[in-house]
Design a protein around this motif. Structure first.
Motif, PDB file in Angstrom:
ATOM      1  N   LEU A 150       0.892  -1.234  -0.060  1.00 54.56           N
ATOM      2  CA  LEU A 150      -0.349  -0.079   0.092  1.00 54.56           C
ATOM      3  C   LEU A 150       0.864   1.252   0.014  1.00 54.56           C
ATOM      4  O   LEU A 150       0.314   2.330  -0.454  1.00 54.56           O
ATOM      5  CB  LEU A 150      -1.043  -0.116   0.970  1.00 54.56           C
ATOM      6  CG  LEU A 150      -2.091  -1.026   1.335  1.00 54.56           C
ATOM      7  CD1 LEU A 150      -3.010  -0.786   2.455  1.00 54.56           C
ATOM      8  CD2 LEU A 150      -3.098  -0.750   0.049  1.00 54.56           C
ATOM      9  N   GLU A 151       1.992   1.165   0.447  1.00 59.48           N
ATOM     10  CA  GLU A 151       2.905   2.345   0.717  1.00 59.48           C
ATOM     11  C   GLU A 151       2.051   3.740   1.193  1.00 59.48           C
ATOM     12  O   GLU A 151       2.045   4.526   0.532  1.00 59.48           O
ATOM     13  CB  GLU A 151       3.628   2.697  -0.554  1.00 59.48           C
ATOM     14  CG  GLU A 151       4.520   1.893  -1.119  1.00 59.48           C
ATOM     15  CD  GLU A 151       5.377   2.182  -2.391  1.00 59.48           C
ATOM     16  OE1 GLU A 151       4.360   2.790  -3.099  1.00 59.48           O
ATOM     17  OE2 GLU A 151       6.365   1.908  -2.483  1.00 59.48           O
ATOM     18  N   PRO A 152       1.494   3.445   2.570  1.00 61.27           N
ATOM     19  CA  PRO A 152       0.708   4.573   2.807  1.00 61.27           C
ATOM     20  C   PRO A 152       1.671   5.805   3.332  1.00 61.27           C
ATOM     21  O   PRO A 152       2.652   5.544   3.624  1.00 61.27           O
ATOM     22  CB  PRO A 152       0.218   3.870   4.285  1.00 61.27           C
ATOM     23  CG  PRO A 152       1.166   2.732   4.571  1.00 61.27           C
ATOM     24  CD  PRO A 152       1.433   2.407   3.320  1.00 61.27           C
ATOM     25  N   ALA A 153       1.040   7.067   2.890  1.00 59.76           N
ATOM     26  CA  ALA A 153       1.548   8.091   3.262  1.00 59.76           C
ATOM     27  C   ALA A 153       0.815   8.987   4.524  1.00 59.76           C
ATOM     28  O   ALA A 153      -0.468   8.667   4.497  1.00 59.76           O
ATOM     29  CB  ALA A 153       1.576   8.974   1.684  1.00 59.76           C
ATOM     30  N   ALA A 154       1.703  10.000   4.794  1.00 57.87           N
ATOM     31  CA  ALA A 154       1.168  10.737   6.052  1.00 57.87           C
ATOM     32  C   ALA A 154      -0.154  11.574   5.472  1.00 57.87           C
ATOM     33  O   ALA A 154      -0.247  11.889   4.383  1.00 57.87           O
ATOM     34  CB  ALA A 154       2.202  11.638   6.268  1.00 57.87           C
ATOM     35  N   GLY A 155      -1.207  11.411   6.117  1.00 59.51           N
ATOM     36  CA  GLY A 155      -2.276  12.209   5.895  1.00 59.51           C
ATOM     37  C   GLY A 155      -3.329  11.459   5.160  1.00 59.51           C
ATOM     38  O   GLY A 155      -4.409  11.858   4.801  1.00 59.51           O
ATOM     39  N   ALA A 204      -2.191   3.288  11.099  1.00 60.21           N
ATOM     40  CA  ALA A 204      -2.457   4.439  11.939  1.00 60.21           C
ATOM     41  C   ALA A 204      -1.208   5.078  12.056  1.00 60.21           C
ATOM     42  O   ALA A 204      -1.060   6.200  11.865  1.00 60.21           O
ATOM     43  CB  ALA A 204      -3.239   4.304  13.192  1.00 60.21           C
ATOM     44  N   ASP A 205      -0.154   4.105  12.571  1.00 62.81           N
ATOM     45  CA  ASP A 205       1.194   4.837  12.493  1.00 62.81           C
ATOM     46  C   ASP A 205       1.732   5.472  11.454  1.00 62.81           C
ATOM     47  O   ASP A 205       2.326   6.532  11.390  1.00 62.81           O
ATOM     48  CB  ASP A 205       2.083   3.792  12.940  1.00 62.81           C
ATOM     49  CG  ASP A 205       1.896   3.062  14.196  1.00 62.81           C
ATOM     50  OD1 ASP A 205       1.222   3.786  15.089  1.00 62.81           O
ATOM     51  OD2 ASP A 205       2.628   2.099  14.548  1.00 62.81           O
ATOM     52  N   ALA A 206       1.452   4.949  10.310  1.00 68.40           N
ATOM     53  CA  ALA A 206       2.056   5.401   8.955  1.00 68.40           C
ATOM     54  C   ALA A 206       1.356   6.433   8.329  1.00 68.40           C
ATOM     55  O   ALA A 206       1.977   7.205   7.872  1.00 68.40           O
ATOM     56  CB  ALA A 206       1.767   4.192   7.947  1.00 68.40           C
ATOM     57  N   VAL A 207       0.025   6.763   8.638  1.00 66.78           N
ATOM     58  CA  VAL A 207      -0.653   7.808   8.159  1.00 66.78           C
ATOM     59  C   VAL A 207      -0.503   8.994   9.238  1.00 66.78           C
ATOM     60  O   VAL A 207      -0.753  10.031   8.734  1.00 66.78           O
ATOM     61  CB  VAL A 207      -2.026   7.599   7.883  1.00 66.78           C
ATOM     62  CG1 VAL A 207      -2.239   6.561   6.710  1.00 66.78           C
ATOM     63  CG2 VAL A 207      -2.953   7.153   8.998  1.00 66.78           C
TER      64      VAL A 207
END
Length: 397
Positions: free
Chosen positions: A239-244, A262-265
């Motif tokens: 997924l490579e989640p990004a902040a926000g 949740a840590d990642a975003v």
């Protein structure tokens, strides 16, 4: 550990107990191989498909019918004598594995590398047949903490026994309520627990952090000790989640994926965790407390919750449905939220393939797929698929 069939109406003369000498065909979904036998003694009798346990492709065996009547479209059988053995056949490490014995394991008679080759063949066949997807996916080993786990043993952290009285315990036979006395399940972890009331705590550590999860002692949690970290790290990599970003975690259980996402975003991001089981959802609320992102939990049938709530766009979606898959209503609801990426975690390759077909019809392509041998000695496999909109041109890493 073995499911038993529903009672069904007999359709014609029973063939149970009859024996046939056959050459075994390919492996099939469900822990058996395919063979064909004459449906009657007539010279021009059509061949009947038989699903055979305790056999390997290419072997010559004597099979004995365990389920089947003249009116059935297929029969079930056990290989009770091996006339020409496959080089991949081994002596089962468990003395309770074999025809008429414990039904918990499908592949005790198969070398561990070849078990994974058979599972690979099943995953690829299901994708090709049900989703028209040709894949070169390989089922990967997941290392455990003990030497026995590297041999496919002592990995199962939860085990259900049948109380036979007098301090004895047993397991069910395959597709039966009949039992076999078992003094030691060879795939059970040394510290394996039986389902019980109350809660326990599980710990999952990744390079990005470590979290503890409250779980019902009789509720769902991955039974291979390496599974939670393997699945979470794979989902995060895909997924490579990004902040926000905004994340929708469906069939969220106790919040395993949601907590790391949740840590990642981060503080500007949001995670919504939807779970149908009330106890698991309550545990998810506890487990997600204190997460850096904005977090919301919802308890209810996933299709029903999505039909009335959270209809705004989401950047990322995690799907981790039960064995029957997500199905059309949930797929439609996910696509309507226009995520840039979907991670689909599947414990059944047939259900995964059917849902991938639905997603493809709605413009989401399979971009990556990994499969893990989280259930050695059985026919089960866990897959993680990455999907993106078909017009997404970013290179796959």
């Amino acid at each position: 550990m073995s499911r038993h069939p529903r009672a069904r109406r007999q359709r014609g003369r029973s063939r149970v107990g009859e024996r046939f000498e056959v050459e075994v065909g390919p492996v099939a979904h469900g822990g058996h191989c395919v063979a064909r036998v004459p449906s009657s003694t007539a010279p021009d009798a059509p061949l009947r498909v038989v699903f055979v346990r305790h056999a390997l492709p290419g072997e010559r065996v004597v099979l004995q019918i365990t389920e089947g009547t003249d009116g059935d479209t297929f029969w079930r059988a056990d290989a009770v004598e091996v006339l020409e053995a496959s080089p991949e056949r081994v002596t089962p490490p468990c003395p309770f594995a074999g025809p008429g014995l414990c039904g918990g394991c499908d592949f005790q008679h198969v070398s561990l590398p070849h078990q994974r080759a058979l599972k690979t063949a099943v995953v690829r066949e299901q994708l090709a047949r049900l989703a028209k997807i040709e894949s070169d996916v390989e089922v990967e080993a997941v290392a455990g903490d003990l030497p026995e786990q590297l041999a496919g043993l002592r990995w199962r952290t939860r085990v259900s026994y049948v109380d036979l009285g007098d301090g004895r315990r047993g397991m069910r036979k395959h597709r039966s309520r009949a039992t076999v006395a078992v003094d030691d399940c060879r795939i059970a972890h040394p510290d394996a627990r039986e389902p019980a009331p109350g809660s326990v705590e599980e710990q999952v550590a990744l390079g990005a952090g470590e979290h503890r999860f409250a779980v019902a002692a009789d509720g769902f949690w991955q039974v291979h000790p390496g599974a939670p970290a393997t699945l979470v790290s794979t989902v995060l990599e895909m997924l490579e989640p990004a902040a926000g970003e905004r994340v929708l975690d469906l069939y969220a259980g106790v919040g395993l994926f949601a907590r790391f996402l949740a840590d990642a975003v981060g503080p500007e991001g949001e995670v919504v965790a939807v779970e149908g089981d009330r106890t698991a959802s309550l545990h998810a609320r506890t487990n997600l407390a204190g997460a850096p992102a904005r977090v919301e939990t919802a308890c209810g049938d996933v299709a029903e919750v999505l039909a009335s709530s959270y209809d705004e766009p989401f950047d990322l979606v995690v799907l981790d449905p039960p064995r029957e898959g997500a199905k059309r209503a949930v797929v439609d609801a996910v696509v309507a939220r226009s995520p840039r990426r979907i991670a689909y975690v599947a414990c059944d390759p047939a259900a995964l393939a059917r849902d991938l077909g639905l997603l493809a019809e709605r413009g989401y392509e399979l971009k990556a797929l990994r499969a893990f041998d989280l259930f050695p000695m059985t026919s089960h496999t866990e897959c993680v698929a990455l999907l993106e909109p078909a017009n997404h041109c970013a290179p796959l890493r």
